[in-house]
Design a protein around this motif. Structure first.
Motif, PDB file in Angstrom:
ATOM      1  N   UNK A 155       0.839  -1.204   0.000  1.00 45.54           N
ATOM      2  CA  UNK A 155       0.000   0.000   0.000  1.00 45.54           C
ATOM      3  C   UNK A 155       0.877   1.258   0.000  1.00 45.54           C
ATOM      4  N   UNK A 156       1.945   1.237   0.781  1.00 47.37           N
ATOM      5  CA  UNK A 156       2.848   2.388   0.836  1.00 47.37           C
ATOM      6  C   UNK A 156       3.527   2.620  -0.508  1.00 47.37           C
ATOM      7  N   UNK A 157       3.913   1.539  -1.195  1.00 41.58           N
ATOM      8  CA  UNK A 157       4.535   1.704  -2.512  1.00 41.58           C
ATOM      9  C   UNK A 157       3.539   2.276  -3.525  1.00 41.58           C
ATOM     10  N   UNK A 158       2.316   1.778  -3.484  1.00 45.00           N
ATOM     11  CA  UNK A 158       1.285   2.321  -4.388  1.00 45.00           C
ATOM     12  C   UNK A 158       1.068   3.807  -4.107  1.00 45.00           C
ATOM     13  N   UNK A 159       1.000   4.154  -2.818  1.00 42.17           N
ATOM     14  CA  UNK A 159       0.827   5.556  -2.433  1.00 42.17           C
ATOM     15  C   UNK A 159       2.006   6.403  -2.907  1.00 42.17           C
ATOM     16  N   UNK A 160       3.218   5.874  -2.750  1.00 45.18           N
ATOM     17  CA  UNK A 160       4.410   6.610  -3.166  1.00 45.18           C
ATOM     18  C   UNK A 160       4.396   6.890  -4.661  1.00 45.18           C
ATOM     19  N   UNK A 161       4.159   5.851  -5.464  1.00 42.42           N
ATOM     20  CA  UNK A 161       4.202   6.036  -6.919  1.00 42.42           C
ATOM     21  C   UNK A 161       3.055   6.918  -7.404  1.00 42.42           C
ATOM     22  N   UNK A 162       1.893   6.797  -6.769  1.00 39.49           N
ATOM     23  CA  UNK A 162       0.766   7.665  -7.145  1.00 39.49           C
ATOM     24  C   UNK A 162       1.081   9.119  -6.831  1.00 39.49           C
ATOM     25  N   UNK A 163       1.645   9.361  -5.648  1.00 35.28           N
ATOM     26  CA  UNK A 163       1.995  10.723  -5.253  1.00 35.28           C
ATOM     27  C   UNK A 163       3.088  11.289  -6.174  1.00 35.28           C
ATOM     28  N   UNK A 164       4.062  10.469  -6.493  1.00 33.19           N
ATOM     29  CA  UNK A 164       5.152  10.880  -7.381  1.00 33.19           C
ATOM     30  C   UNK A 164       4.597  11.270  -8.749  1.00 33.19           C
ATOM     31  N   UNK A 165       3.734  10.411  -9.297  1.00 31.64           N
ATOM     32  CA  UNK A 165       3.141  10.702 -10.595  1.00 31.64           C
ATOM     33  C   UNK A 165       2.295  11.968 -10.531  1.00 31.64           C
ATOM     34  N   UNK A 166       1.574  12.144  -9.430  1.00 33.46           N
ATOM     35  CA  UNK A 166       0.736  13.338  -9.265  1.00 33.46           C
ATOM     36  C   UNK A 166       1.582  14.610  -9.272  1.00 33.46           C
ATOM     37  N   UNK A 167       2.714  14.573  -8.581  1.00 28.77           N
ATOM     38  CA  UNK A 167       3.594  15.741  -8.554  1.00 28.77           C
ATOM     39  C   UNK A 167       4.169  16.020  -9.949  1.00 28.77           C
ATOM     40  N   UNK A 168       4.585  14.971 -10.647  1.00 32.20           N
ATOM     41  CA  UNK A 168       5.142  15.150 -11.992  1.00 32.20           C
ATOM     42  C   UNK A 168       4.094  15.753 -12.924  1.00 32.20           C
ATOM     43  N   UNK A 169       2.884  15.185 -12.902  1.00 34.23           N
ATOM     44  CA  UNK A 169       1.817  15.698 -13.759  1.00 34.23           C
ATOM     45  C   UNK A 169       1.459  17.135 -13.383  1.00 34.23           C
TER      46      UNK A 169
END
Length: 404
Positions: free
Chosen positions: A4-18
């Motif tokens: 769950x933490x990895x999914x949250x990390x990658x989602x947050x990372x993608x959100x910041x990039x976008x």
């Protein structure tokens, strides 16, 4: 939990990039439009109404804006929409992962309002999409044609949304929901008005039809709205690191005040781009931020919560099992110096994330988070400042697993 933490990390990372791509494009095109200059006559004869020369990355660029459109539509025409769409999609997914999946931890604060997770989620979605509906209806009404009156309406809308959110949710959850409302309005501007207007313009040029000036005017107005929204939204995105804002008893007013001042500061740069220098706007904006900081940092006497005190005294050792008492003592020793209504830590004077472990009820309500941070990731206490031992971390893990 780790997955769950990895999914949250990658989602947050993608959100910041976008988000960086979207805000960057927004800032660039507002700057570009404001810096276009009257072109020479030979360009005017080709239908160009404004041009701009720039140097960047070791080369010169020439940008031209047509009054109507090119004589022939190019084979490749770049659209700027997915920056907005991917930012909103990833942001909404992140909202669901953190604040809806973990509603009991991050969204609900019983001291603000007693809500079930379902009730809290329903209120959150109602705030976001209800606010979007009200905004979109106002834009399409006669109110949308008056910048001054619409600005007053928009301030009132955000103020009401902030007040409601801060009286429904935890401070952190309230701020992020106002941010989600603003982000949804911005993405809605792209989806409901900017892109349809651009499609109409492209179709008109391709078919050699007249362009209705209202298309471009409406799209540009929404772009301007998005431009002024960006700085308040960026503040909200980072606000969860600064509990002195969302944990204040007037957190809704602080949110509105910072939003207004940051939009005012953005106004300085928009004026600057069209050749108008108004240092007074920037100076008053800086003074406004300073005044907000002084106001928030002022010492204030907080009334003693008699109910909370009673709860603490009503949790003596004999009411807890030996294991529970050992866990509570461990958390009081290593966590409550920061996570308390009255922290004793020399750095954190307000409970980080609004989490407080003064009572056994508060501890059990946050059991999954305590287990994750103390026994799994082991990043709490921060830098192990209080010296929590492996045996104490294992004690918390054993207690948590016994709950499930």
């Amino acid at each position: 939990m780790p997955w769950f933490d990895w999914i949250s990390l990658f989602t947050r990372w993608f959100h910041v990039i976008a988000g960086v791509a979207w805000i960057g494009a927004s800032f660039y095109f507002i700057w570009l439009d404001n810096n276009l200059r009257t072109p020479p006559d030979w360009k005017k004869q080709k239908g160009i109404k404004g041009d701009l020369w720039a140097v960047h990355g070791g080369g010169f660029y020439e940008v031209s804006k047509y009054a109507y459109g090119p004589e022939q539509m190019p084979e490749k025409l770049h659209w700027f929409k997915w920056e907005a769409y991917t930012t909103w999609i990833s942001g909404f997914l992140l909202l669901g992962l953190i604040y809806y999946h973990g509603a009991a931890i991050y969204l609900i604060d019983a001291s603000v309002m007693e809500l079930t997770p379902g009730e809290a989620i329903a209120r959150g979605l109602g705030l976001i999409f209800g606010g979007l509906f009200i905004y979109e209806s106002a834009c399409r009404s006669p109110l949308g044609r008056s910048p001054v009156f619409f600005g007053v309406f928009l301030l009132a809308l955000i103020t009401v949304a902030s007040y409601l959110a801060c009286h429904w949710f935890s401070g952190r959850g309230a701020f992020i929901h106002v941010g989600a409302l603003i982000g949804t309005i911005m993405a809605g501007n792209v989806f409901f008005k900017i892109m349809p207007a651009q499609r109409l313009m492209v179709a008109a040029v391709a078919n050699k039809h007249d362009i209705d000036p209202a298309w471009g005017q409406a799209a540009k107005l929404r772009s301007v709205h998005n431009n002024y929204f960006t700085l308040p939204l960026l503040f909200i995105m980072i606000s969860n690191h600064y509990p002195m804002t969302y944990q204040h008893e007037l957190n809704w007013l602080i949110l509105v005040a910072i939003g207004v001042v940051s939009a005012w500061i953005r106004h300085y740069f928009n004026l600057k781009h069209i050749g108008i220098s108004r240092p007074s706007v920037l100076i008053t904006g800086a003074i406004g931020m300073l005044l907000i900081a002084l106001w928030v940092s002022m010492p204030r006497s907080e009334p003693i919560n008699e109910q909370s005190d009673t709860t603490v005294s009503a949790t003596p050792a004999q009411q807890l099992s030996d294991e529970q008492q050992a866990v509570f003592t461990t958390i009081q020793t290593h966590c409550a110096n920061c996570h308390s209504a009255q922290p004793t830590d020399d750095i954190f004077v307000i409970a980080p994330l609004g989490l407080m472990f003064d009572t056994w009820q508060q501890v059990t309500a946050r059991a999954p988070l305590i287990y994750q941070r103390a026994s799994v990731s082991k990043d709490m206490p921060m830098m192990n400042k209080t010296g929590m031992t492996e045996a104490e971390r294992e004690l918390i893990a054993t207690w948590y697993k016994s709950l499930n």
